[in-house]
Design a protein around this motif. Structure first.
Motif, short mmCIF file in Angstrom:
data_model
loop_
_atom_site.label_atom_id
_atom_site.label_comp_id
_atom_site.label_asym_id
_atom_site.label_seq_id
_atom_site.Cartn_x
_atom_site.Cartn_y
_atom_site.Cartn_z
N UNK A 434 -0.80 -6.50 10.53
CA UNK A 434 -0.05 -7.82 11.23
C UNK A 434 0.09 -8.81 10.40
N UNK A 435 -1.00 -9.07 9.72
CA UNK A 435 -0.94 -10.36 8.69
C UNK A 435 -0.20 -10.07 7.80
N UNK A 436 -0.18 -8.87 7.08
CA UNK A 436 0.83 -8.79 5.89
C UNK A 436 2.00 -8.48 6.39
N UNK A 437 2.17 -8.13 7.50
CA UNK A 437 3.66 -8.11 7.94
C UNK A 437 4.19 -9.53 8.09
N UNK A 438 3.61 -10.35 8.83
CA UNK A 438 3.93 -11.57 9.20
C UNK A 438 3.99 -12.56 7.86
N UNK A 439 3.20 -12.26 6.87
CA UNK A 439 3.25 -13.24 5.87
C UNK A 439 4.25 -12.93 4.85
N UNK A 440 4.32 -11.52 4.61
CA UNK A 440 5.57 -11.01 3.69
C UNK A 440 6.93 -11.31 4.29
N UNK A 441 6.91 -11.08 5.58
CA UNK A 441 8.27 -11.10 6.10
C UNK A 441 8.85 -12.79 6.28
N UNK A 442 7.84 -13.71 6.73
CA UNK A 442 8.34 -15.08 6.44
C UNK A 442 8.55 -15.25 5.19
N UNK A 443 7.81 -14.99 4.23
CA UNK A 443 8.18 -15.32 2.94
C UNK A 443 9.44 -14.95 2.52
#
Length: 490
Positions: A434-443
């Protein structure tokens, strides 16, 4: 009310002063009683298993239902607050919470606990907590960020005190008498509700925030919704069932925002997925420690350590993230906290010694402080404030679903394998992904928005990028120069 008339005539506003600080104290106690309470359920996990001959999966449904209803009852709470006011809803929640735990002390099966402690107590805690937070927003304007940060320390106090009290009472009286005493303790939510007296901000409305930006159309729309909900209004017959359902969904469950706002969509999906693993350590840490030979008193102390550190870290994190330096970047801090939370679970896999578990609790509590302090602040960043309440409704409903099914599914896996390590493997998987998904998606979303703004700037103000050509050839203004020239000249 007379005091309302005085306020309407220009008396000093009650916000940020006087009784507002008593309301803040009540909010601290209220959050400790409601949000802090589910953390102590792990202390009773083993006793309930032996009492009802239940598996890990069956026993974990009890705290899962409580936490899911606590988070997912937001839209119903909003409806009640709009109809009856915050004070009434807080006190109603206290009565339901106390009734649920008193009834739980007489349960003869684990399924009865699902109804009493899970549903009734969870719903009561939801009413008291969310209505209390709403009241706090009315009483504080200038110091609202500070007030919310201070109120969140109540959760940490609950995390610290509930497990210690639970273990002490369990040793002395057994779980049934302990639940009976808990019912009396939770009735103190009614006392907190009594302190949260209605505040009149305008001469005609109680417990409603100031609306300087309100337009006549919005007032008419609100009246229309209110009329649709009132059985005594003459225009009730003019609204079809479909129209009323759409109005309710539009107001309390923002599906339109979910479809149109990419930031809200990414964040909601990420947090919903994250909640599959977020609650697992709270439910299974104490049983895991006892299973590996840690004394019951020390095992209960682990949850208290998490709460104690939260008391100091969570308010600091909340205030720090409110600084303008982190404006627009709080989602990355949130993703980092979720990533740290997921990585910390591997410590439990390495060893189950008490000293190692203490290290795990320290790291986990720091990560949890970031998640707890930033969850709603990030939501405010991605959603306009005039639609925040409806966006919060859908957000809490979706996360409550995964909070409900996460612990029982993991408990079923533990029952099959007889290995508690899968609790922490599962938690790490959901938290890290979830952390990777949110961080990369918002980037990626941020880069896309910057490119779109740059392209829009080129189209809206072309003279900024063609001044050198236009100065020598006046006719160049009527020509359409190559797009590449404008982009490369920025």
């Amino acid at each position: 009310m007379p005091q309302g008339e005085a306020a309407g005539r220009g008396a000093a506003k009650p916000q940020d002063q006087g009784w507002a600080w008593m309301v803040l104290l009540a909010a601290v106690v209220l959050q400790g009683l409601t949000l802090g309470f589910p953390c102590c359920i792990g202390v009773f996990f083993t006793d309930l298993q032996h009492e009802f001959q239940a598996s890990n999966s069956q026993t974990s449904w009890f705290p899962s239902i409580m936490v899911a209803v606590l988070h997912g009852g937001g839209p119903l709470c909003s409806i009640l607050v709009k109809r009856f006011g915050c004070r009434f809803v807080v006190m109603l929640g206290g009565l339901l919470s106390g009734l649920g735990m008193v009834s739980s002390s007489f349960c003869q099966s684990i399924s009865q606990l699902y109804l009493t402690a899970g549903l009734i107590t969870g719903l009561g805690s939801c009413f008291s907590f969310q209505a209390g937070v709403t009241t706090l927003g009315y009483y504080f304007v200038r110091w609202r960020t500070l007030a919310n940060a201070v109120a969140s320390t109540g959760v940490s106090l609950g995390f610290t005190l509930w497990p210690l009290l639970s273990q002490y009472l369990l040793d002395k009286m057994g779980w049934r008498n302990t639940f009976l005493i808990f019912g009396g303790i939770l009735l103190n939510c009614c006392v907190c509700g009594a302190i949260m007296r209605p505040i009149q901000l305008a001469s005609e409305s109680l417990l409603e925030p100031a609306k300087p930006e309100e337009k006549p159309g919005s007032r008419a729309e609100e009246a229309q919704l209110s009329n649709g909900a009132s059985p005594h209004h003459p225009t009730l017959q003019q609204h079809t069932t479909r129209t009323k359902c759409f109005q309710v969904l539009q107001k309390y469950l923002a599906f339109d925002i979910f479809c149109q706002n990419k930031g809200y969509q990414i964040y909601t999906i990420g947090v919903t997925w994250m909640m599959m693993g977020f609650a697992l350590p709270h439910v299974y840490l104490v049983p895991y420690a006892i299973h590996n030979g840690v004394e019951e008193h020390k095992a209960a102390l682990l949850i208290s350590i998490i709460g104690l550190i939260n008391i100091f870290i969570r308010p600091f994190t909340g205030l720090l993230s409110g600084h303008r330096v982190f404006s627009g970047r709080r989602i990355y801090l949130f993703s980092l906290a979720a990533l740290l939370c997921g990585l910390s679970n591997f410590i439990c896999v390495i060893s189950a010694e008490f000293s190692v578990l203490i290290l795990y609790c320290v790291i986990l509590s720091i990560a949890m402080s970031g998640i707890g302090a930033l969850t709603f602040q990030v939501l405010m960043d991605v959603v306009e404030m005039d639609r925040f309440s409806s966006a919060l409704g859908l957000f809490t409903i979706l996360e409550s679903i995964t909070l409900l099914i996460g612990p029982p599914l993991t408990g079923f896996l533990v029952d099959i394998t007889s290995d508690f390590h899968y609790v922490f493997y599962n938690s790490s998987f959901f938290m890290i992904s979830a952390a990777l998904f949110m961080g990369l998606s918002f980037c990626a979303l941020e880069k896309k928005n910057k490119l779109r703004e740059a392209s829009k700037a080129c189209l809206d103000n072309p003279s900024r990028y063609q001044y050198s050509e236009a100065s020598t050839e006046p006719k160049a203004e009527n020509q359409s120069p190559p797009v590449v020239q404008y982009i490369t000249s920025i």
